[in-house]
Design an enzyme around this catalytic site. Structure first.
Site, mmCIF file in Angstrom:
data_model
loop_
_atom_site.group_PDB
_atom_site.id
_atom_site.type_symbol
_atom_site.label_atom_id
_atom_site.label_comp_id
_atom_site.label_asym_id
_atom_site.label_seq_id
_atom_site.Cartn_x
_atom_site.Cartn_y
_atom_site.Cartn_z
ATOM 1 N N GLN A 92 62.727 24.952 -6.560
ATOM 2 C CA GLN A 92 62.330 25.873 -5.501
ATOM 3 C C GLN A 92 63.117 25.627 -4.225
ATOM 4 O O GLN A 92 63.471 26.557 -3.506
ATOM 5 C CB GLN A 92 60.830 25.740 -5.216
ATOM 6 C CG GLN A 92 59.964 26.207 -6.359
ATOM 7 C CD GLN A 92 60.362 27.588 -6.857
ATOM 8 O OE1 GLN A 92 60.209 28.578 -6.152
ATOM 9 N NE2 GLN A 92 60.887 27.662 -8.076
ATOM 10 N N HIS B 157 24.814 66.617 5.221
ATOM 11 C CA HIS B 157 24.770 65.771 4.035
ATOM 12 C C HIS B 157 23.386 65.852 3.381
ATOM 13 O O HIS B 157 23.262 66.010 2.164
ATOM 14 C CB HIS B 157 25.062 64.304 4.403
ATOM 15 C CG HIS B 157 26.511 63.977 4.550
ATOM 16 N ND1 HIS B 157 27.285 64.455 5.567
ATOM 17 C CD2 HIS B 157 27.329 63.200 3.789
ATOM 18 C CE1 HIS B 157 28.517 63.987 5.452
ATOM 19 N NE2 HIS B 157 28.564 63.225 4.378
ATOM 20 N N ASP C 178 59.638 31.608 -14.115
ATOM 21 C CA ASP C 178 60.524 32.497 -13.368
ATOM 22 C C ASP C 178 61.232 33.491 -14.278
ATOM 23 O O ASP C 178 61.574 34.602 -13.855
ATOM 24 C CB ASP C 178 61.583 31.684 -12.621
ATOM 25 C CG ASP C 178 61.150 31.312 -11.212
ATOM 26 O OD1 ASP C 178 60.093 31.784 -10.770
ATOM 27 O OD2 ASP C 178 61.873 30.532 -10.563
ATOM 28 N N GLU D 232 52.248 29.228 -4.016
ATOM 29 C CA GLU D 232 52.787 30.268 -4.898
ATOM 30 C C GLU D 232 52.854 29.745 -6.336
ATOM 31 O O GLU D 232 52.360 30.379 -7.267
ATOM 32 C CB GLU D 232 54.177 30.666 -4.396
ATOM 33 C CG GLU D 232 54.874 31.694 -5.267
ATOM 34 C CD GLU D 232 56.315 31.919 -4.836
ATOM 35 O OE1 GLU D 232 56.897 32.935 -5.274
ATOM 36 O OE2 GLU D 232 56.877 31.093 -4.087
ATOM 37 N N HIS D 233 53.503 28.604 -6.537
ATOM 38 C CA HIS D 233 53.609 27.977 -7.854
ATOM 39 C C HIS D 233 52.900 26.620 -7.805
ATOM 40 O O HIS D 233 53.200 25.800 -6.936
ATOM 41 C CB HIS D 233 55.072 27.719 -8.242
ATOM 42 C CG HIS D 233 55.957 28.933 -8.165
ATOM 43 N ND1 HIS D 233 56.801 29.164 -7.102
ATOM 44 C CD2 HIS D 233 56.117 29.970 -9.024
ATOM 45 C CE1 HIS D 233 57.453 30.296 -7.305
ATOM 46 N NE2 HIS D 233 57.057 30.811 -8.462
ATOM 47 N N HIS E 297 66.303 27.661 -3.515
ATOM 48 C CA HIS E 297 66.271 29.084 -3.160
ATOM 49 C C HIS E 297 66.847 29.307 -1.767
ATOM 50 O O HIS E 297 67.721 30.139 -1.571
ATOM 51 C CB HIS E 297 64.842 29.616 -3.212
ATOM 52 C CG HIS E 297 64.428 30.093 -4.564
ATOM 53 N ND1 HIS E 297 64.970 31.200 -5.163
ATOM 54 C CD2 HIS E 297 63.522 29.602 -5.442
ATOM 55 C CE1 HIS E 297 64.417 31.376 -6.354
ATOM 56 N NE2 HIS E 297 63.533 30.431 -6.542
#
Length: 440
Positions: free
Chosen positions: A267, A428, A369, A335-336, A270
């Site tokens: 990661q 109504h 991934d 996230e992971h 990235h």
């Protein structure tokens, strides 16, 4: 620049404050960028194709300059040719990944069916599920190409039943990535347009003479794309505004430390803002992982990016035990999340917040991934507390089904009228009361 990954200990009195500082990430609004995006969106909304053509020629440096929007359309024959041109191993990998992603999302669709039920008086209530008509998929170009992003965004849309899937992808200097085009051929994309940036988002959201407006835009992009998606939300739906990638590894000290170090790298490579954190109760094992990090880093092609990421936003954290590791993991809502431990399920049972949970030492995040099957488009920046991975449900909408029988109207009409009068909405109330009848 030397790597100095921070080490924290949950027993430290200021641990919570230090953890909060580590996790803090706020995408600072760049006023110049926001103004530029606003101007591009307005220009495309006003001038349509002419504006898209100008911006794409300028920003993507199209050789010779495209003279019309037709230049950017990629036909099915070109997509099929791109697939056929790939080396056999690459083509097989794409097709295998696509099939696994499709199978998972087809199973997901089966779990999302509509329903109806009939009450004793004949009233029928339920829910109808229908796909969106048209979606836009943004695929990044430029620094890197992401065929996996094509598969993960297009396949669930296709499985959901979306009839038109329009993919936009920038091609700087006019260079098309063959794997991206091949992935579009495999994933069931119905139209590929080689435009990108805020102008592509605007064209999808507002429509132009050559591009029909879509109902939703999904897929990652740079800061301009993210700002544009944020601004067009409401005119169209969007998936999410994604932040930097994250991995959190919960480890009991039984996994090869080289494996864990490489998972953190996966990661961190990235970008410099990506975050990689490990939680472990074994201090000696933490030292072994740190040694593996220093040993393996020099061999990594993206070592500079990894080094910056781990130094600025990474951490090795000692915890009291794995139970506390799970508590901290829920606070981080990564996230992971990898649970690299013996009997990982017992710890997974304690996890409430994570984008994707990888169980056991063989379940590396990198497999998720690309080819496990579940979607890799995941909530970041603690949004896993209230958000979910991209899925079939993102390309569907739900309509309520209400069939009130005559008998049902007698009961429900009185209830509705009482509540409507209480809210001061006489029309109504009368609308309900007009349907009250004396049954034989």
């Amino acid at each position: 620049m030397s790597l100095q990954i921070r080490k924290l200990d949950s027993a430290q009195p200021d641990f919570k404050q230090r953890l909060a500082t580590l996790l803090a990430f706020e995408a600072h609004a760049d006023e110049a960028l926001e103004q530029a995006v606003a101007a591009i969106l307005h220009d495309v909304k006003t001038r349509g194709d002419a504006a898209v053509l100008e911006y794409t020629n300028r920003f993507d440096r199209i050789p010779g300059g495209a003279q019309s929007m037709a230049h950017f359309d990629v036909g099915q024959a070109e997509l099929d040719a791109a697939l056929a041109s790939l080396p056999l191993a690459q083509r097989a990998a794409l097709q295998t990944a696509a099939e696994r992603i499709r199978v998972f999302h087809e199973r997901q669709k089966q779990e999302l069916g509509g329903f109806t039920y009939t009450e004793p008086d004949g009233t029928v209530l339920g829910q109808k599920i229908t796909p969106l008509d048209r979606v836009g998929i943004y695929v990044p170009g430029g620094k890197a190409a992401y065929p996996s992003s094509v598969l993960m965004n297009a396949i669930p849309a296709h499985v959901a039943g979306v009839q038109e899937i329009i993919m936009v992808v920038p091609t700087p200097d006019g260079i098309k990535n063959q794997m991206v085009l091949a992935a579009a051929a495999i994933a069931g994309v119905t139209r590929v347009i080689t435009i990108g940036g805020a102008q592509a988002v605007a064209a999808l959201a507002y429509g132009t003479a050559s591009i029909a407006p879509v109902d939703k835009i999904v897929g990652p992009g740079n800061a301009y794309v993210a700002a544009a998606k944020r601004r067009v939300f409401g005119t169209v739906g969007i998936d999410m505004i994604a932040g930097p990638s994250e991995i959190l590894v919960l480890c009991d000290g039984t996994t090869d430390p080289d494996w864990v170090a490489m998972d953190l790298f996966s990661q961190a490579e990235h970008d410099e803002l990506a975050q990689a954190i490990m939680l472990c109760p074994d201090e000696a094992y933490i030292a072994r992982v740190e040694a593996s990090i220093h040993k393996l880093l020099p061999s990594m092609p993206r070592s500079d990016t990894i080094r910056t990421s781990l130094t600025d936003r990474g951490a090795l954290i000692k915890v009291r035990d794995m139970t506390e590791a799970c508590e901290i993991a829920n606070a981080i809502a990564a996230e992971h999340l990898e649970i690299s431990a013996d009997n990982p399920q017992q710890w997974a049972d304690q996890i409430r917040h994570a984008g994707a949970i990888f169980l056991g030492r063989f379940s590396s995040e990198s497999l998720g991934d690309y080819c496990c099957g579940p979607n890799h488009v995941l909530p970041t920046s603690r949004t896993a507390r209230f958000s979910s991975p991209l899925g079939v449900y993102d390309f569907q909408k739900r309509s309520s089904i209400i069939f009130v029988s005559e008998a049902g109207a007698q009961t429900l009409g009185k209830v509705a009228a009482e509540l409507a009068y209480g809210e001061g909405l006489q029309a109504h109330a009368l609308s309900a009361e007009l349907r009250l009848t004396r049954l034989p």
